[in-house]
Scaffold this active site. Structure first.
Site, PDB file in Angstrom:
ATOM      1  N   THR A 135      37.475  51.321  42.787  1.00  0.00           N
ATOM      2  CA  THR A 135      36.066  50.952  42.678  1.00  0.00           C
ATOM      3  C   THR A 135      35.797  49.544  43.225  1.00  0.00           C
ATOM      4  O   THR A 135      34.815  49.360  43.959  1.00  0.00           O
ATOM      5  CB  THR A 135      35.587  51.089  41.222  1.00  0.00           C
ATOM      6  OG1 THR A 135      35.775  52.450  40.809  1.00  0.00           O
ATOM      7  CG2 THR A 135      34.126  50.704  41.072  1.00  0.00           C
ATOM      8  N   HIS A 181      30.441  54.920  40.845  1.00  0.00           N
ATOM      9  CA  HIS A 181      31.507  55.453  41.696  1.00  0.00           C
ATOM     10  C   HIS A 181      31.734  56.864  41.179  1.00  0.00           C
ATOM     11  O   HIS A 181      32.309  57.050  40.113  1.00  0.00           O
ATOM     12  CB  HIS A 181      32.756  54.587  41.576  1.00  0.00           C
ATOM     13  CG  HIS A 181      33.803  54.901  42.578  1.00  0.00           C
ATOM     14  ND1 HIS A 181      34.956  54.163  42.668  1.00  0.00           N
ATOM     15  CD2 HIS A 181      33.901  55.862  43.530  1.00  0.00           C
ATOM     16  CE1 HIS A 181      35.714  54.651  43.643  1.00  0.00           C
ATOM     17  NE2 HIS A 181      35.087  55.693  44.170  1.00  0.00           N
ATOM     18  N   GLU A 217      29.140  45.618  49.751  1.00  0.00           N
ATOM     19  CA  GLU A 217      28.688  44.256  50.048  1.00  0.00           C
ATOM     20  C   GLU A 217      28.787  43.965  51.543  1.00  0.00           C
ATOM     21  O   GLU A 217      27.909  43.307  52.120  1.00  0.00           O
ATOM     22  CB  GLU A 217      29.476  43.232  49.243  1.00  0.00           C
ATOM     23  CG  GLU A 217      29.069  43.213  47.786  1.00  0.00           C
ATOM     24  CD  GLU A 217      29.496  41.953  47.081  1.00  0.00           C
ATOM     25  OE1 GLU A 217      28.618  41.085  46.849  1.00  0.00           O
ATOM     26  OE2 GLU A 217      30.702  41.825  46.784  1.00  0.00           O
TER      27      GLU A 217
END
Length: 136
Positions: free
Chosen positions: A41, A75, A49
């Site tokens: 994750t 996730h 990002e």
């Protein structure tokens, strides 16, 4: 107090993308977020990002960068080693120095996660001064 940076080039609708092929160093077992050899994750978040950076970082004035300040992502599916993962980010709002994104990650078979992400635009020199004061 100095003037706010010109962020007029950053607007809703801008998009960015990033991708990687899952390698052993990207797995939960390697990064310490679990014991299974699937995409971790934290690595998915890093890719999200990177997609947000690709959407707008190149449009910032000299001396400015964006910093991640908020993530709200799920996730939802595992991705094995060897499979490609793609992340996409779309600017959905710009309020002052804060840019909000809708983000999604997919592997070659399905959506694996997504949500929202926010970044704030900072003057790098002033930000570094504040960080250095913490040390002093």
């Amino acid at each position: 107090m100095s003037a706010s940076p010109d962020l007029s080039a950053i607007h809703p609708g801008l998009t960015g993308a990033a991708e990687l092929t899952v390698a052993p160093e990207h797995t939960a077992a390697r990064v310490g977020s679990g014991e299974i050899a699937v995409l971790a994750t934290p690595v998915m978040i890093n890719l999200i990002e990177a997609a947000a950076l690709a959407a707008c970082e190149h449009l910032l004035p000299p001396g400015y960068q964006s910093l991640g300040i908020h993530l709200d992502v799920k996730h939802t599916a595992a991705t094995p080693v060897g499979m490609r993962v793609m992340a996409a980010a779309e600017v959905v709002a710009v309020e002052g120095r804060t840019v909000a994104f809708r983000v999604e990650a997919r592997d070659e078979r399905e959506a694996i996660g997504g949500g929202i992400h926010s970044r704030v635009i900072v003057n790098v020199a002033r930000f570094d001064q504040r960080v250095q004061r913490k040390l002093g």
